[in-house]
Scaffold this active site. Structure first.
Site, short mmCIF file in Angstrom:
data_model
loop_
_atom_site.label_atom_id
_atom_site.label_comp_id
_atom_site.label_asym_id
_atom_site.label_seq_id
_atom_site.Cartn_x
_atom_site.Cartn_y
_atom_site.Cartn_z
N SER A 145 -33.57 -13.34 -3.41
CA SER A 145 -34.08 -14.10 -4.57
C SER A 145 -33.04 -15.14 -4.98
CB SER A 145 -34.46 -13.19 -5.73
OG SER A 145 -33.34 -12.73 -6.43
N ASP A 146 -31.78 -14.85 -4.75
CA ASP A 146 -30.73 -15.86 -5.00
C ASP A 146 -30.85 -17.03 -4.03
OD1 ASP A 146 -28.93 -15.17 -7.18
OD2 ASP A 146 -28.38 -13.40 -6.02
#
Lengths: 397, 397
Positions: free
Chosen positions: A169-170
């Site tokens: 998700s980063d």
């Protein structure tokens, strides 16, 4: 670097730390943007002390911060803040990923930035966005993966939900932010107007759920995790081999026929349970063991070679130990080497943005903490030696 | 749409199908690029028949192809190819994701394209890239995930590797391609030169492995999958509750102290096994059950509320059924509604590129197959009604 840079002349002031923001600005820095990374005096980006560490240097940091320059600033001091505002005047783009609201409190939010540079493109990255009911919620990558729906959909049906191993998700939010920034610059080139960009990790994860949302909203079915299987095709799974496992994917009759020919069981296509993809999916629990009976007689490498030969999608779950010598990654310049001072030569992933005329430049190693503080203050902001000494004494830099 | 578009005036000819390419062009189309999607005569993009289907319409297709126009072309006919070349002349950008080499065989590869439009930015997406030892290997998303290292690193240590549920190598490659295209346009605006972009799904996956590669190349350790745990912190895991499970992440003493205060066991920080993050990680198998003993006494929602209150990172693995009514996604305009002809109103994920001055426009539904064929031929290429009829008789459109 011998060729031209795609983003030559683009000036980015980078307040980001850890992963999402640094991944965004690494992609852009490799393409030639001049990225100035602002780090806290004394310790710098948190990842400077993240695993893996060798001789005091972190591979986490040095991977994600190549091609950038580093200046240390104490943003809580008046002088540090003044220099930050001077750098905002210099920049085309500001990126930050403090927790929502923090940079505003520091007096360096978008409203303050546009006062000194009305054309600035200013991007914030946070877990849930700058406003709304979750905006103050603490966010780690694993929290965003879970809240955005990725974790629920990953894992085996009989087991627990499991997060994606690496912090996707980063990374995914970082690359989406890069699109938003370049699009805003496109708009600015046409109109002269800058703007604010408010990116959220939960949004990005939710945006990457493939067909899961329309499955729910069109059919009323809540999608479930299914391991390595496919909702509509069989045989399509990970199978054990004599020395590990192998992933085989057949999504139509042609691929299935090729597979059973290699298996030496061409008659399976006549079996009424297996004569069409929907029937095979219906009888998945019968066809999967037949395939595995065959894969168990061979090594993973043998199965891969036999099925590659006939164009059946096949793969093994490669470990990083295998990938750092992978011939395709080598061919693609996706395995680069850089010197880390005090450590030696380290191999990292290259840049996947394969522009052929202006390829990414991955030759410039990550900066030591504050390595370019003096250079930036002198060359961009015209401070003299004495002023710099004073700032250092005041612990502003 | 009442405001301005970030990418107003950008013309994209889109030969892509299924997921990676369509996700790329959806991101850009929502920002105002004029995306013309070229589809095969008769059946169109494969995803038009992908799950979920209602009244003959696929939610897979309609989600990923909003904001675009559709023209049908038979690229194997002389006339269809001629029209494609006329559209390449019209375009700023071409994107395609056929298997490596296919579009070249159709006579529409980069070399042919630049002959009719020397300034074209031309992006190809494939599993492994256009050349190299794997370039002919059959690639599905699950193959790219496995070959790029994501699958090996996802799952529980005692279990098998598992792919990420949704096809993230497709989505991630789509968004990386969008960065590459916009960067190439940036270069073209400065120099007048177009170029070729050769994107690969395996590259993108390998680029998103967080710190895994430097762990291998700096320390010689081959990273392994660890479920929902964290390599350096504890308690940091998914814990059972009275009605499900909850993810709790403490990565330092401050967060741990807040957690044990809420648990009513503040003395745990005095225990020599638990008095620092490294010690807690060393005694993870002892601290995890203590945390779970507490979570089991509460519902997931109760644990979330208690820990949110004190700023400890906490999350549950939200299902899509929960997310389609999520208040934060609603606040963020990440739940949009569109009319699907013959189906009714369907909810989809919105666009995560949150540009504030020129927000993405998600109001325009996906096109029916060939819905804009006549309009495009007349308005952009100046064909008349008679010529169009003839093309239709020839099955070229």
């Amino acid at each position: 670097m011998c060729g031209a840079y795609a983003l030559q002349g683009l000036k980015i002031l980078d307040f980001t730390r850890v992963y999402s923001g640094p991944y965004c600005t690494m992609l852009l820095a490799d393409l030639g943007a001049d990225v100035i990374k602002v780090e806290a005096v004394g310790h710098g980006d948190d990842t400077r002390s993240f695993y893996p560490i060798k001789n005091g240097e972190s591979g986490y940091f040095t991977y994600l911060n190549r091609s950038k320059r580093s200046i240390t600033l104490n943003l809580k001091s008046e002088e540090g803040k003044r220099i930050a505002l001077e750098l905002i005047q210099w920049a085309d783009v500001v990126v930050e990923n403090f927790s929502a609201g923090t940079i505003k409190k520091l007096g360096l939010g978008y409203e303050e930035a546009r006062k000194v540079n009305p054309k600035i493109v200013y991007a914030s990255i946070s877990g849930f966005g700058q406003s709304g009911p979750y905006s103050r919620k603490a966010a780690y990558d694993a929290v965003a993966q879970a809240m955005g729906g990725m974790t629920y959909l990953t894992g085996y049906p009989e087991g627990e939900p499991v997060k994606v191993g690496p912090a996707i998700s980063d990374a995914a939010t970082g690359v989406h932010t890069a699109v938003a920034i370049l699009a805003a610059l496109h708009y600015r080139a046409r109109t002269g107007e800058g703007q604010y960009i408010d990116m959220a990790m939960m949004d990005t994860v939710f945006s990457m759920l493939e067909n899961s949302v329309p499955i729910m909203t069109m059919l009323g079915e809540n999608p479930q995790r299914i391991g390595n299987a496919n909702p509509g095709s069989a045989p399509y799974n990970m199978y054990h081999t004599s020395d590990g496992s192998v992933f085989i994917a057949t999504a139509n009759d042609s691929l299935f026929t090729r597979l059973i020919n290699v298996m030496g069981q061409p008659d399976l296509i006549q079996d009424p349970r297996f004569n069409s993809n929907p029937n095979r999916k219906l009888h998945e629990k019968e066809i999967d063991p037949i395939v595995e009976q065959w894969t168990l007689q061979h090594t993973t490498a043998e199965v891969e070679a036999m099925l590659d030969e006939v164009g059946v999608p096949v793969a093994s779950a490669k470990s990083v130990a295998q990938l750092v010598d992978d011939p395709q990654l080598q061919h693609r310049n996706m395995l680069i080497e850089q010197e880390v001072p005090g450590v030696g030569v380290v191999k990292y992933p290259g840049n996947p943005l394969k522009l052929q005329l202006t390829p990414p430049d991955t030759s410039r190693r990550a900066p030591m903490l504050g390595e370019h503080t003096d250079e930036i203050l002198k060359e961009l902001l015209h401070y003299d030696e004495e002023q710099i000494q004073q700032l250092r004494t005041q612990k502003a830099i």
